[in-house]
Scaffold this motif. Sequence first.
Motif, mmCIF file in Angstrom:
data_model
loop_
_atom_site.group_PDB
_atom_site.id
_atom_site.type_symbol
_atom_site.label_atom_id
_atom_site.label_comp_id
_atom_site.label_asym_id
_atom_site.label_seq_id
_atom_site.Cartn_x
_atom_site.Cartn_y
_atom_site.Cartn_z
ATOM 1 N N ALA A 145 -41.456 -25.262 -20.759
ATOM 2 C CA ALA A 145 -42.598 -25.290 -19.780
ATOM 3 C C ALA A 145 -43.885 -25.409 -20.711
ATOM 4 N N ILE A 146 -43.770 -24.943 -21.843
ATOM 5 C CA ILE A 146 -45.129 -24.955 -22.669
ATOM 6 C C ILE A 146 -45.200 -26.473 -23.107
ATOM 7 N N ALA A 147 -43.832 -26.894 -23.771
ATOM 8 C CA ALA A 147 -44.084 -28.315 -24.152
ATOM 9 C C ALA A 147 -44.352 -29.287 -23.022
ATOM 10 N N GLU A 148 -43.857 -29.218 -21.819
ATOM 11 C CA GLU A 148 -44.435 -30.171 -20.894
ATOM 12 C C GLU A 148 -45.544 -30.024 -20.333
ATOM 13 N N SER A 149 -46.190 -28.711 -20.427
ATOM 14 C CA SER A 149 -47.677 -28.424 -19.931
ATOM 15 C C SER A 149 -48.588 -28.782 -20.949
ATOM 16 N N ALA A 150 -48.270 -29.067 -22.013
ATOM 17 C CA ALA A 150 -49.306 -29.685 -23.072
ATOM 18 C C ALA A 150 -49.665 -30.951 -22.787
ATOM 19 N N SER A 151 -49.036 -31.843 -22.099
ATOM 20 C CA SER A 151 -49.473 -33.198 -21.694
ATOM 21 C C SER A 151 -50.118 -33.393 -20.315
ATOM 22 N N LYS A 152 -50.302 -32.325 -19.453
ATOM 23 C CA LYS A 152 -50.712 -32.215 -18.176
ATOM 24 C C LYS A 152 -51.830 -31.462 -18.232
ATOM 25 N N SER A 153 -52.884 -32.130 -17.260
ATOM 26 C CA SER A 153 -54.142 -31.474 -17.203
ATOM 27 C C SER A 153 -54.423 -31.310 -15.639
ATOM 28 N N ARG A 154 -55.303 -30.789 -15.285
ATOM 29 C CA ARG A 154 -55.933 -30.611 -14.037
ATOM 30 C C ARG A 154 -56.476 -31.608 -13.317
ATOM 31 N N ARG A 155 -55.772 -32.127 -12.377
ATOM 32 C CA ARG A 155 -55.950 -33.367 -11.552
ATOM 33 C C ARG A 155 -57.358 -33.353 -10.707
ATOM 34 N N ASP A 156 -57.485 -32.034 -10.332
ATOM 35 C CA ASP A 156 -59.160 -32.279 -9.574
ATOM 36 C C ASP A 156 -60.132 -32.641 -10.601
ATOM 37 N N ILE A 157 -60.243 -32.533 -11.695
ATOM 38 C CA ILE A 157 -60.924 -32.873 -12.736
ATOM 39 C C ILE A 157 -60.797 -34.513 -12.845
ATOM 40 N N ASP A 158 -59.462 -34.876 -12.819
ATOM 41 C CA ASP A 158 -59.429 -36.664 -12.709
ATOM 42 C C ASP A 158 -59.997 -37.013 -11.571
ATOM 43 N N ARG A 159 -59.804 -36.403 -10.459
ATOM 44 C CA ARG A 159 -60.269 -36.756 -9.253
ATOM 45 C C ARG A 159 -61.875 -36.871 -9.111
ATOM 46 N N GLN A 160 -62.512 -35.860 -9.949
ATOM 47 C CA GLN A 160 -63.894 -35.660 -9.956
ATOM 48 C C GLN A 160 -64.560 -36.901 -10.622
#
Length: 180
Positions: A145-160
């Motif tokens: 889970a940590i390895a996978e989450s290292a390349s995932k960020s908050r999509r709400d910021i992307d939408r912003q």
Amino acid sequence: MTARCRAAVAALLTACALLVPGTALADTTATAPTPGIGSSAIGIPGVPVYLPGTLGSRDARIVYLHAEREIARANEIQKQLGVPVEARARVGFEMRNALRAYTRRIMADRATALGLDRTDPNMTWEQITGRYRARGLDGPALFEAIAESASKSRRDIDRQFDLDPANLPPLPAMRLTPAA
């Protein structure tokens, strides 16, 4: 194969993954930080060295998202090489922390960058593992889970910023002066 032999093979594969030129992992971990930049994030393949304070927030986010792709790619390469999941998790975690620090440094909006340092500081390894343990994860599942989450960020910021991580614009041009 005995447990001792498996451990030796895993250690050898990890060492090879760190040394094989041309892999995202080797390029990331073997690249020394550039003096004055203070971040190993610039060692992530495909992430140019921008001068501190020269990118607007949207452009800094574009750089961040491009680098996230490379963190995911490094994780996949490590998987293919048989790198143990905890080692992959630690590498991804450190790459992401370095990327966050680097992205904040290149932001022209210093108030926002400093605010992010206060509200969303980089976690320690103990903090991130504690967070995932609190979610009920342990052992290999926790590290995956940590390895996978290292390349995932908050999509709400992307939408912003009206950004789609699947269809990113090109990396921003280099600037010698702060963004307007």
